[in-house]
Design an enzyme around this catalytic site. Structure first.
Site, PDB file in Angstrom:
ATOM      1  N   LYS A 178       0.834  -1.210   0.000  1.00  0.00           N
ATOM      2  CA  LYS A 178       0.000   0.000   0.000  1.00  0.00           C
ATOM      3  C   LYS A 178       0.865   1.255   0.000  1.00  0.00           C
ATOM      4  O   LYS A 178       1.823   1.360   0.763  1.00  0.00           O
ATOM      5  CB  LYS A 178      -0.902   0.005   1.235  1.00  0.00           C
ATOM      6  CG  LYS A 178      -1.762  -1.250   1.385  1.00  0.00           C
ATOM      7  CD  LYS A 178      -2.484  -1.280   2.714  1.00  0.00           C
ATOM      8  CE  LYS A 178      -1.521  -1.344   3.878  1.00  0.00           C
ATOM      9  NZ  LYS A 178      -2.222  -1.529   5.182  1.00  0.00           N
ATOM     10  N   THR A 210      -7.028   9.797   8.780  1.00  0.00           N
ATOM     11  CA  THR A 210      -6.398   8.584   8.258  1.00  0.00           C
ATOM     12  C   THR A 210      -6.256   7.483   9.313  1.00  0.00           C
ATOM     13  O   THR A 210      -5.621   6.461   9.057  1.00  0.00           O
ATOM     14  CB  THR A 210      -4.994   8.914   7.706  1.00  0.00           C
ATOM     15  OG1 THR A 210      -4.219   9.546   8.745  1.00  0.00           O
ATOM     16  CG2 THR A 210      -5.074   9.846   6.502  1.00  0.00           C
ATOM     17  N   GLY A 212      -6.857   4.313  11.146  1.00  0.00           N
ATOM     18  CA  GLY A 212      -7.555   3.066  10.855  1.00  0.00           C
ATOM     19  C   GLY A 212      -7.654   2.710   9.391  1.00  0.00           C
ATOM     20  O   GLY A 212      -8.380   1.780   9.032  1.00  0.00           O
ATOM     21  N   THR A 213      -6.916   3.410   8.525  1.00  0.00           N
ATOM     22  CA  THR A 213      -7.015   3.098   7.098  1.00  0.00           C
ATOM     23  C   THR A 213      -6.545   1.679   6.795  1.00  0.00           C
ATOM     24  O   THR A 213      -7.173   0.958   6.014  1.00  0.00           O
ATOM     25  CB  THR A 213      -6.203   4.101   6.256  1.00  0.00           C
ATOM     26  OG1 THR A 213      -4.896   4.232   6.814  1.00  0.00           O
ATOM     27  CG2 THR A 213      -6.869   5.458   6.222  1.00  0.00           C
ATOM     28  N   GLY A 214      -5.427   1.271   7.414  1.00  0.00           N
ATOM     29  CA  GLY A 214      -4.907  -0.069   7.146  1.00  0.00           C
ATOM     30  C   GLY A 214      -5.835  -1.162   7.647  1.00  0.00           C
ATOM     31  O   GLY A 214      -6.067  -2.166   6.956  1.00  0.00           O
ATOM     32  N   CYS A 215      -6.369  -0.977   8.844  1.00  0.00           N
ATOM     33  CA  CYS A 215      -7.324  -1.950   9.400  1.00  0.00           C
ATOM     34  C   CYS A 215      -8.555  -2.051   8.514  1.00  0.00           C
ATOM     35  O   CYS A 215      -9.033  -3.150   8.203  1.00  0.00           O
ATOM     36  CB  CYS A 215      -7.744  -1.529  10.805  1.00  0.00           C
ATOM     37  SG  CYS A 215      -6.402  -1.372  11.994  1.00  0.00           S
TER      38      CYS A 215
END
Length: 267
Positions: A178, A210, A212-215
């Site tokens: 990502k 931004t 929590g974007t990865g979760c």
């Protein structure tokens, strides 16, 4: 095993008291995709949009018991893991996922929070590479996580592709590197599915929302797979959902704010 009347997904991750990441973000995302969410909490954190002030790992036997309870009755169609905190926790989750044959499995190798706080002890990185990556149907590192896991410089499209291929060589079925934590006006995300690369390019959104974007992205990928979507389609839908969730973020908190998990889902 009985067939579920609707898709079920299991998240193995930490709890975020601020509600923007971890278990809370995963369950909201599963729901947005029409998937019933279940959970195994690995750690309790005290955090908000400004940072993480405390992390308390859940006892290993309790983590394992949560996973086994869900698997024995609710039969998840997909599982994802997020924050695992310690080496022993990584090994416990690897044992549980491996022994139950949980597939598809989406590994989000959470190492550092958006705020910059460390969420995975250094000793756990080697265990993650050796034990969890070979179990993963999809691993979803950001640029820094890809550098740590592979030891490669990941600065451009070529570097992202090299890192994704190495993660597959390490045992994962596929890798999504990502680019959201990069710089520049364009965000690039690269998926290598073991055969070919898929690239997504979009304009960078200037925002502080931004957290929590990865979760959210890994949970959305898991939800798509639980619904039976082909991998590239599941990743595409997840990326669309996260973009919409960022654009419509509620603007909460004084730091890196949460996304809008009520954003319109792509399918």
């Amino acid at each position: 095993m009985t067939e579920n009347p609707r898709p079920v997904a299991l998240t193995i991750a930490g709890s975020d008291s601020g509600g923007g990441a971890g278990i809370q973000a995963d369950i909201k995302t599963f729901h947005a995709f029409g998937v019933f969410g279940t959970s195994a909490v690995t750690a309790v954190t005290a955090q908000n949009t400004l940072g993480v002030s405390s992390v308390h790992p859940v006892p290993l036997e309790t983590v394992r018991a949560q996973i086994e309870s869900v698997v024995s009755d609710l039969h998840p169609d997909c599982v994802k893991s997020g924050m695992l905190a310690t080496r022993r926790l990584v090994e416990t989750v690897a044992d549980a996922v491996g022994s139950a044959g949980l597939r598809p499995y989406v590994l989000d190798p959470v190492m550092v929070a958006t705020s910059g706080d460390r969420l995975l002890e250094p000793a756990a990185v080697t265990s993650m590479a050796a034990r969890l990556i070979p179990l993963a149907s999809l691993v979803t590192p950001n640029l820094e996580e890809a550098r740590i896991l592979t030891g490669l410089p990941v600065e451009d499209d070529e570097g992202m592709g090299s890192a994704a291929r190495q993660l597959v060589e390490m045992g994962a079925d596929a890798a999504l590197v990502k680019g959201g934590h990069g710089t520049g006006a364009e965000v690039v995300d690269l998926l290598f599915d073991g055969r070919r690369e898929h690239l997504w390019r979009r304009s960078r959104i200037e925002t502080r929302s931004t957290h929590g974007t990865g979760c959210t992205l890994s949970a959305a990928c898991a939800a798509g797979l639980a619904r039976g979507a082909e991998l590239a389609r599941a990743v595409d839908a997840a990326l669309q959902f996260v973009e919409r969730a960022i654009r419509s973020a509620p603007g909460l908190g004084g730091g890196h704010g949460p996304l809008n998990h009520f954003a319109e889902k792509p399918f």
